[in-house]
Design a protein around this motif. Structure first.
Motif, short mmCIF file in Angstrom:
data_model
loop_
_atom_site.label_atom_id
_atom_site.label_comp_id
_atom_site.label_asym_id
_atom_site.label_seq_id
_atom_site.Cartn_x
_atom_site.Cartn_y
_atom_site.Cartn_z
N TYR A 163 0.81 -1.22 0.00
CA TYR A 163 0.00 0.00 0.00
C TYR A 163 0.84 1.28 0.00
CZ TYR A 163 -3.80 -3.18 0.94
OH TYR A 163 -4.71 -4.20 0.86
N ARG A 164 2.16 1.14 -0.14
CA ARG A 164 3.04 2.30 -0.16
C ARG A 164 3.91 2.33 -1.41
NH1 ARG A 164 4.13 5.39 4.05
NH2 ARG A 164 2.85 5.12 5.87
N MET A 165 3.56 1.51 -2.39
CA MET A 165 4.40 1.41 -3.58
C MET A 165 4.54 2.73 -4.33
SD MET A 165 3.66 -2.30 -5.25
CE MET A 165 1.87 -2.24 -5.24
N LEU A 186 7.57 3.82 -0.83
CA LEU A 186 8.62 3.09 -1.55
C LEU A 186 8.97 3.75 -2.88
CD1 LEU A 186 7.33 -0.54 -0.94
CD2 LEU A 186 9.08 0.72 0.33
N GLU A 187 8.03 4.52 -3.43
CA GLU A 187 8.21 5.22 -4.70
C GLU A 187 8.83 4.31 -5.76
OE1 GLU A 187 10.32 9.27 -6.35
OE2 GLU A 187 9.85 9.17 -4.22
N ASP A 193 9.10 2.23 -9.38
CA ASP A 193 8.85 2.58 -10.77
C ASP A 193 7.54 1.91 -11.23
OD1 ASP A 193 9.64 -0.03 -12.49
OD2 ASP A 193 10.92 0.16 -10.71
N PRO A 194 6.93 2.43 -12.28
CA PRO A 194 5.63 1.89 -12.72
C PRO A 194 5.64 0.40 -13.06
CG PRO A 194 6.05 4.01 -13.77
CD PRO A 194 7.30 3.63 -13.03
N LEU A 195 6.72 -0.09 -13.65
CA LEU A 195 6.75 -1.52 -14.01
C LEU A 195 6.80 -2.41 -12.77
CD1 LEU A 195 9.07 -1.50 -17.16
CD2 LEU A 195 6.57 -1.67 -17.05
N THR A 196 7.52 -1.98 -11.75
CA THR A 196 7.54 -2.75 -10.50
C THR A 196 6.16 -2.75 -9.87
OG1 THR A 196 9.87 -2.24 -10.12
CG2 THR A 196 8.58 -2.91 -8.19
#
Length: 125
Positions: free
Chosen positions: A45-47, A56-57, A59-62
């Motif tokens: 919930y912190r990606m 965690l910020e 990247d979009p692919l992760t």
């Protein structure tokens, strides 16, 4: 990055737990609190929350791969993680006020339920 790989490993390790809760999620029409707690601990919930706000910020692919891994175990859980991430990201992007209230409203009050969180935001701001 090693942080992204650790997140993906953590979500992958939760697949059996997600599957165990699949029927309960379907019947109850919500993700059980125990599973939400495990997903939260894994960082699900912190990606998309910026690092400066404790996120965690990734990247979009992760982010998309983490959602996909969860959805492989249970589509509803993947949907929940996806919508929570996007909701948090949009809220952060479009609200000047977000730095002041983000941790207070989202991070401390969110129970992993997208609809509840958005209702809380709307009623609070």
């Amino acid at each position: 990055s090693s942080e992204s790989l650790a997140l993906l490993d953590a979500i992958t390790a939760l697949q059996p737990v997600i599957r165990e809760h699949e029927l309960e999620t379907e019947r109850g029409r919500r993700i059980p609190q125990e599973l939400i707690d495990r997903l939260r601990a894994a960082g699900a919930y912190r990606m998309l929350v910026p690092r400066e706000l404790g996120g965690l910020e990734v990247d979009p692919l992760t982010y998309l791969r983490a959602v996909e891994i969860a959805a492989e175990a249970d589509g509803s859980t993947g949907w929940n993680i996806c919508n929570n991430g996007i909701g948090s990201y949009i809220y952060y992007l479009y609200t000047e006020y977000s730095f002041i209230c983000y941790n207070r409203i989202i991070c401390n009050k969110c129970n992993g339920n997208y609809a509840s969180r958005n209702s809380f935001i709307i009623n609070t701001i």
